[in-house]
Design an enzyme around this catalytic site. Structure first.
Site, PDB file in Angstrom:
ATOM      1  N   LYS A  82       0.905  -1.131  -0.205  1.00 18.56           N
ATOM      2  CA  LYS A  82       0.069   0.136  -0.082  1.00 18.56           C
ATOM      3  C   LYS A  82       0.783   1.341  -0.106  1.00 18.56           C
ATOM      4  CE  LYS A  82      -4.458  -1.542   1.780  1.00 18.56           C
ATOM      5  NZ  LYS A  82      -4.464  -2.961   1.901  1.00 18.56           N
ATOM      6  N   GLU A 104     -10.817   7.273   3.810  1.00 18.57           N
ATOM      7  CA  GLU A 104     -11.456   6.252   4.617  1.00 18.57           C
ATOM      8  C   GLU A 104     -10.656   5.005   4.947  1.00 18.57           C
ATOM      9  OE1 GLU A 104     -12.280   6.833   1.373  1.00 18.57           O
ATOM     10  OE2 GLU A 104     -11.825   4.549   0.705  1.00 18.57           O
ATOM     11  N   SER A 371       1.680  -9.811  -1.020  1.00 18.92           N
ATOM     12  CA  SER A 371       1.455  -8.283  -0.613  1.00 18.92           C
ATOM     13  C   SER A 371       1.621  -7.748   0.493  1.00 18.92           C
ATOM     14  CB  SER A 371      -0.100  -8.047  -1.292  1.00 18.92           C
ATOM     15  OG  SER A 371      -0.748  -9.016  -0.411  1.00 18.92           O
TER      16      SER A 371
HETATM   17  C1  LIG Z   1      -5.097  -3.758   1.576  1.00 14.94           C
HETATM   18  C2  LIG Z   1      -4.217  -5.291   1.317  1.00 14.94           C
HETATM   19  C3  LIG Z   1      -4.759  -6.070   0.221  1.00 14.94           C
HETATM   20  C4  LIG Z   1      -5.955  -5.801  -0.825  1.00 14.94           C
HETATM   21  O1  LIG Z   1      -6.069  -4.666  -1.572  1.00 14.94           O
HETATM   22  P1  LIG Z   1      -5.612  -4.527  -3.206  1.00 14.94           P
HETATM   23  O2  LIG Z   1      -5.818  -3.225  -3.523  1.00 14.94           O
HETATM   24  O3  LIG Z   1      -6.441  -5.743  -3.577  1.00 14.94           O
HETATM   25  O4  LIG Z   1      -4.140  -5.024  -3.382  1.00 14.94           O
HETATM   26  C5  LIG Z   1      -3.957  -7.204  -0.167  1.00 14.94           C
HETATM   27  N1  LIG Z   1      -2.794  -7.382   0.800  1.00 14.94           N
HETATM   28  C6  LIG Z   1      -2.549  -6.611   1.590  1.00 14.94           C
HETATM   29  C7  LIG Z   1      -1.485  -7.098   2.493  1.00 14.94           C
HETATM   30  C8  LIG Z   1      -3.277  -5.600   1.828  1.00 14.94           C
HETATM   31  O5  LIG Z   1      -2.884  -4.582   3.155  1.00 14.94           O
END
Ligand SMILES: *Cc1c(COP(=O)(O)O)cnc(C)c1O
Length: 391
Positions: A82, A104, A371
Site C-alpha cells: 500500500k 476512509e 502483498s
Molecule cells: C489492502 C491489502 C490488500 C488488498 O488490496 P488490493 O488493492 O486488492 O491490493 C492485499 N494485501 C494486503 C497485505 C493489504 O494490506
C-alpha cells in the site's frame, strides 16, 4: 470509458470538479521528470525498494511441481504494497499545493498507510472510519493517532466502510481546495484506478527484471490476491503485453462461493456502479450492493478495480477464489516451510498456488505476489484455529 465498458467518473457535480482537478494535476505530474524522480527516490530510500524476489525452495519441494518465487512486498516499510500508492498520491497532493489528506479505512490498513505518509510529508490527515470498525481495530486507530491523524468515527448506517466512504466524500466536497482525497486501491472514479496502477506497476517491472537477471526468462505464472485489485494490477501490468505469462487473480471465497458469506466479486458479480466507477459488483436481487465477508479485512470489498473487470472480459487474466480455510492452511504452510508469515490477504494467492503448482512441470516458474506481512493477522488466525490469545 477507460477500460472497455468499465471505469468512468460516476460522481455528483461538485465532487466531479475535484476529480477533474486531480486528473489534470496527475497528467501533468506524470510528464514531469522531477516528480517521477522524487517518487523513485522515496521508493528507494523510504520504502526500501526494490523488494526482493525470493525462490521458495522448501515450499517448492513440499508441493512438487513448478518453482515458486515470492515477490516480497511484505518487506516494504509498513509491511505491505500500500505504501507505493499512498506515497505517489501524497507527492501529487504536495505538488498541487494541498496540505491535508483525507481517506476512509475499513480495517485500518489504508488509514495507517495514509497517516504514515502524512507524517512523512508534514501534512494534516483525517481518516474516516465506521464506529464498528473502530471498535474492532483499536490498535490501528491508536497507530493512526500516534502518527498525527485525526480519526473521524462514523456513526451512520451499518457504521462500517461504506458509511466511512460517504462521510469522507462529504468532507472532501466541503474542502475541495485544501484537501486531497487519497484512495487506497485501484478503484474509484477516473483517474484513480489508472493512477494507483501507475504507482503500483513497479512490482511487476521489478519481477520481470529480477527474473531476467537470475533466470534469463519470463515467469510462466504470476498470482496475486484481489481485494480492490491494486497489488494484483501492480504485479500484472508489465506482463499484459507478454501473452506467454499467465496471470491469475485470487479473490476471497470466505465460507464458500455457494454460501452468502464471501467477497468473490469477479466470480459472482454483475456490472454495476460503486464508488464512482462502473465495474463488476456483488449485487442483491433488488440491485442493492451485497454485504460481503472474508476472514481477510483487506479483501472484503463488494466491487473491484475496473481494469480487472476489463482484463477478465478480454480473457487476459483469470480470476479464481480461495476460501478462509484454504487461506489459513496456506498461511500456516508458508510460515512452516519458509519462515515467512504472510498477510492473510496474500495467503489467498498462496492458497491457489498450492493447488496449481503440483499440476505444473518442474521447469515452470510461478511468482506469487506476497502483498504484505502477517504479523497483524496472528491473533485472528489463532482464533480461527480455536485458540484464544490473552494480552
Ligand atoms: C489492502 C491489502 C490488500 C488488498 O488490496 P488490493 O488493492 O486488492 O491490493 C492485499 N494485501 C494486503 C497485505 C493489504 O494490506
Amino acid at each position: 470509458m477507460e477500460f472497455g465498458s468499465f471505469g468512468g467518473q460516476f460522481v455528483p457535480g461538485k465532487i466531479l470538479d475535484a476529480v477533474k482537478k486531480v486528473e489534470q494535476a496527475y497528467e501533468e505530474a506524470m510528464k514531469d521528470p522531477s516528480f517521477l524522480e522524487e517518487y523513485r527516490q522515496y521508493l528507494k530510500e523510504y520504502v526500501g525498494r526494490p523488494s526482493l524476489l525470493y525462490e521458495a525452495k522448501r515450499l517448492t519441494e513440499h508441493l512438487g511441481g513448478a518453482r515458486i518465487f515470492l515477490k516480497r512486498e511484505d518487506l516494504n516499510h509498513t509491511g505491505a504494497h500500500k505504501i507505493n500508492n499512498v506515497l505517489g498520491q501524497a507527492l501529487l497532493a504536495k505538488r498541487m499545493g494541498i496540505k491535508k489528506l483525507i481517506a476512509e479505512t475499513g480495517a485500518g490498513q489504508h488509514g495507517v498507510a495514509t497517516a504514515t505518509v502524512a507524517a512523512l510529508m508534514g501534512m494534516a490527515c483525517e481518516i474516516h472510519m465506521g464506529a464498528v470498525d473502530v471498535e474492532k481495530q483499536s490498535l490501528n486507530v491508536y497507530r493512526m493517532k500516534m502518527l498525527g491523524a485525526k480519526v473521524v468515527v462514523v456513526e451512520e448506517g451499518l457504521k462500517t466502510l461504506k458509511e466511512a466512504v460517504d462521510s469522507a466524500l462529504i468532507t472532501w466536497a466541503n474542502e475541495l481546495d485544501t484537501t486531497f482525497y487519497l484512495i487506497g486501491s485501484a478503484v474509484g472514479p477516473h483517474p484513480y484506478p489508472i493512477m494507483v496502477r501507475e504507482f503500483q506497476k513497479v512490482i511487476g517491472e521489478e519481477i520481470k527484471a529480477q527474473l531476467q537477471a537470475t533466470e534469463q526468462r519470463l515467469p510462466d505464472y504470476v498470482l496475486a490476491c484481489v481485494g480492490g485489485g491494486s497489488n494484483a494490477i501492480g504485479a500484472f501490468y508489465d506482463f499484459i503485453q507478454n501473452p506467454s505469462v499467465k496471470l491469475i487473480g485470487v479473490e476471497a471465497a470466505g465460507d464458500g462461493v455457494d454460501t452468502k458469506r464471501h467477497a468473490a466479486t469477479m466470480t459472482l458479480g454483475k456490472t454495476g456502479i460503486i464508488h464512482g466507477m462502473q465495474t463488476k459488483v456483488l449485487l442483491e436481487d433488488d440491485g442493492s450492493i451485497s454485504e460481503v465477508y472474508s476472514i481477510s479485512a483487506g479483501l472484503d470489498y463488494p466491487g473491484v478495480g475496473p481494469e480487472h473487470s476489463y482484463l477478465e472480459s478480454i480473457h487476459r487474466v483469470q480470476y479464481v477464489a480461495a476460501t478462509d480455510q484454504e487461506a489459513v492452511d496456506a498461511f500456516m504452510l508458508l510460515t512452516k516451510t519458509e519462515g515467512i508469515i504472510p498477510a492473510i490477504e496474500s495467503s489467498h494467492a498462496v492458497a491457489y498456488a498450492i493447488k496449481l503448482a503440483p499440476t505444473l512441470p518442474k521447469e515452470n516458474i510461478l511468482v506469487i505476489n506476497l502483498s504484505g506481512r502477517g504479523d497483524k493477522d496472528v491473533k485472528q488466525i489463532a482464533r480461527f484455529l480455536g485458540e484464544t490469545l490473552i494480552d
